[in-house]
Design a protein around this motif. Structure first.
Motif, PDB file in Angstrom:
ATOM      1  N   ASP A  28       0.857  -1.135   0.084  1.00 37.19           N
ATOM      2  CA  ASP A  28      -0.066  -0.007   0.006  1.00 37.19           C
ATOM      3  C   ASP A  28       0.810   1.285  -0.118  1.00 37.19           C
ATOM      4  O   ASP A  28       0.708   2.118  -0.727  1.00 37.19           O
ATOM      5  N   ASP A  92       0.178   7.045   3.752  1.00 37.07           N
ATOM      6  CA  ASP A  92      -0.013   5.700   4.528  1.00 37.07           C
ATOM      7  C   ASP A  92       0.987   5.739   5.815  1.00 37.07           C
ATOM      8  O   ASP A  92       1.276   4.595   6.410  1.00 37.07           O
ATOM      9  N   HIS A 118      -5.048   6.256   6.167  1.00 41.14           N
ATOM     10  CA  HIS A 118      -6.013   5.741   6.714  1.00 41.14           C
ATOM     11  C   HIS A 118      -5.715   5.148   8.123  1.00 41.14           C
ATOM     12  O   HIS A 118      -6.391   4.020   8.524  1.00 41.14           O
ATOM     13  N   THR A 138      -4.458   3.348   1.751  1.00 42.86           N
ATOM     14  CA  THR A 138      -3.976   4.700   1.256  1.00 42.86           C
ATOM     15  C   THR A 138      -4.299   4.603  -0.332  1.00 42.86           C
ATOM     16  O   THR A 138      -4.655   5.724  -0.727  1.00 42.86           O
ATOM     17  N   ASP A 170      -3.447  -4.503   1.401  1.00 43.25           N
ATOM     18  CA  ASP A 170      -4.212  -3.953   2.390  1.00 43.25           C
ATOM     19  C   ASP A 170      -5.465  -4.806   2.725  1.00 43.25           C
ATOM     20  O   ASP A 170      -6.077  -4.495   3.839  1.00 43.25           O
TER      21      ASP A 170
HETATM   22 MN    MN Z   1      -2.022   1.293   4.369  1.00 49.11          MN
END
Ligand code: MN
Ligand code: 5GP
Length: 336
Positions: A28, A92, A118, A138, A170
């Protein structure tokens, strides 16, 4: 992001843009950074990506990944690049200490910062924030960022492949953190021509023989189950690191095997690193490991996936984890 118009005004002329993400970057971190890179690059900006440390080989196929600056390898280049930035995107991660020394360089730069993330409770260091824990990744948030920037017509297969990679990382390939919105986003990404089968194969079927043997070792010799707290622990010693010649990333995913047992609600993967001892926590359903990580292990993360560390021994970490369990006895009881 209420002040997006102000940000778009700032980006109306070509800028020197730095994108950075957390240490030990995962799919991510890499996917959101590269997805955003390919998007911003279309507007005549000069865009650089800096990670604190190396990323795993199975992401080396991603377009432009070989141009990413790694602070550990090139600290001077990384610092000079941050110093040239007109604006810095932080992706992230929610706290500047997640990017090691780079965090100090970023904090010192008196330029606008954009946080896209997030994780819970972001540190207030960014003028522009797109932070929402209801997002899978993210990468999904970068899609929203593109939407807010009214840039959807720029979405192409490179951007989409990178964001798709972040999303499957993720969500464990769509096993958790999913939502109707996520599937709409993914549907749009695939419409650009993303080869989803090929990406799943490159990202997930990437173990080598050593890693599979290490997994066998963990499950046969390093696993402990504590049935009264529905808990599982796997521990790796310094000796294991030497014997199996373990590198960063080789242990990725091992913790998830504990959760494959029906009766396990909380899993801990504890590793002895050169100066710290690291704990990775996972849980199922409503039980949150985020609080345990922040309260007891200097860490944080998400409800079902968190982590932390201590400047202590491996034994201390294992004992501390076991000491914490009774506090959650009711939720972790095998009878609940
Ligand atoms: Mn992430
Ligand atoms: P992992 O167990 O895969 O290392 O990390 C899982 C999640 O926990 C990460 O996505 C990150 O959000 C969080 N995390 C892991 N280690 C740390 C840490 O040392 N500090 C904080 N704040 N979060 C961590």
């Amino acid at each position: 992001m209420e002040n997006i118009e102000q940000l778009l005004d700032f980006l109306a002329v070509p800028r020197y843009i730095v994108i950075t993400s957390h240490r030990n970057p995962d799919g991510d971190a890499i996917g959101s950074s590269l997805g955003l890179y390919h998007f911003l690059n279309k507007f005549g900006h000069t865009v650089r990506i800096i990670f604190p440390s190396e990323f795993p080989d199975n992401f080396g196929w991603m377009p432009h990944s070989d141009n990413i600056i790694i602070y550990d390898n090139d600290p001077d280049v990384a610092k000079e690049t941050v110093e040239r930035a007109d604006i810095i995107y932080c992706l992230d991660f929610n706290a500047l200490d997640r990017i090691d020394k780079l965090g100090e360089n970023v904090a010192d730069q008196n330029v606008p910062k954009v946080l896209i993330d997030h994780h819970l409770d972001p540190e207030p260091f960014a003028e522009y924030e797109l932070s929402d824990i209801s997002y899978s990744s993210t990468s999904e948030l970068v899609y929203t960022y593109i939407e807010l920037s009214k840039g959807m017509k720029e979405l192409d297969i490179d951007i989409a492949s990178c964001l798709y990679t972040g999303i499957i990382t993720d969500t464990g390939s769509f096993k958790y953190s999913t939502s109707p919105r996520l599937f709409r986003v993914v549907s749009h990404l695939l419409e650009t021509g993303v080869d989803d089968y090929d990406i799943q194969d490159k990202v997930n079927n990437s173990y080598n023989e050593k890693q599979i043997r290490l997994l066998g070792h963990c499950l046969s010799h390093r696993m402990e189950i504590i049935p009264e707290y529905s808990a599982g622990i796997i521990v790796l010693t310094k000796g294991d690191y030497e014997h199996f010649d373990i590198k960063r990333g080789d242990t990725e995913g091992i913790v998830n095997y504990l959760l494959m047992m029906r009766n396990i609600k909380i899993a801990a993967f504890i590793t002895e690193q050169p100066t710290i001892v690291k704990i990775s926590l996972r849980s199922k359903g409503d039980f949150s490991v985020q609080e345990i990580a922040s309260k007891y292990f200097n860490g944080g993360g998400h409800k079902n996936a968190s982590g932390g560390y201590a400047f202590k021994s491996l034994g201390w970490m294992v004992r501390q984890f076991k000491k914490v369990l009774p506090e959650y006895a009711e939720a972790l009881s095998p009878y609940n």
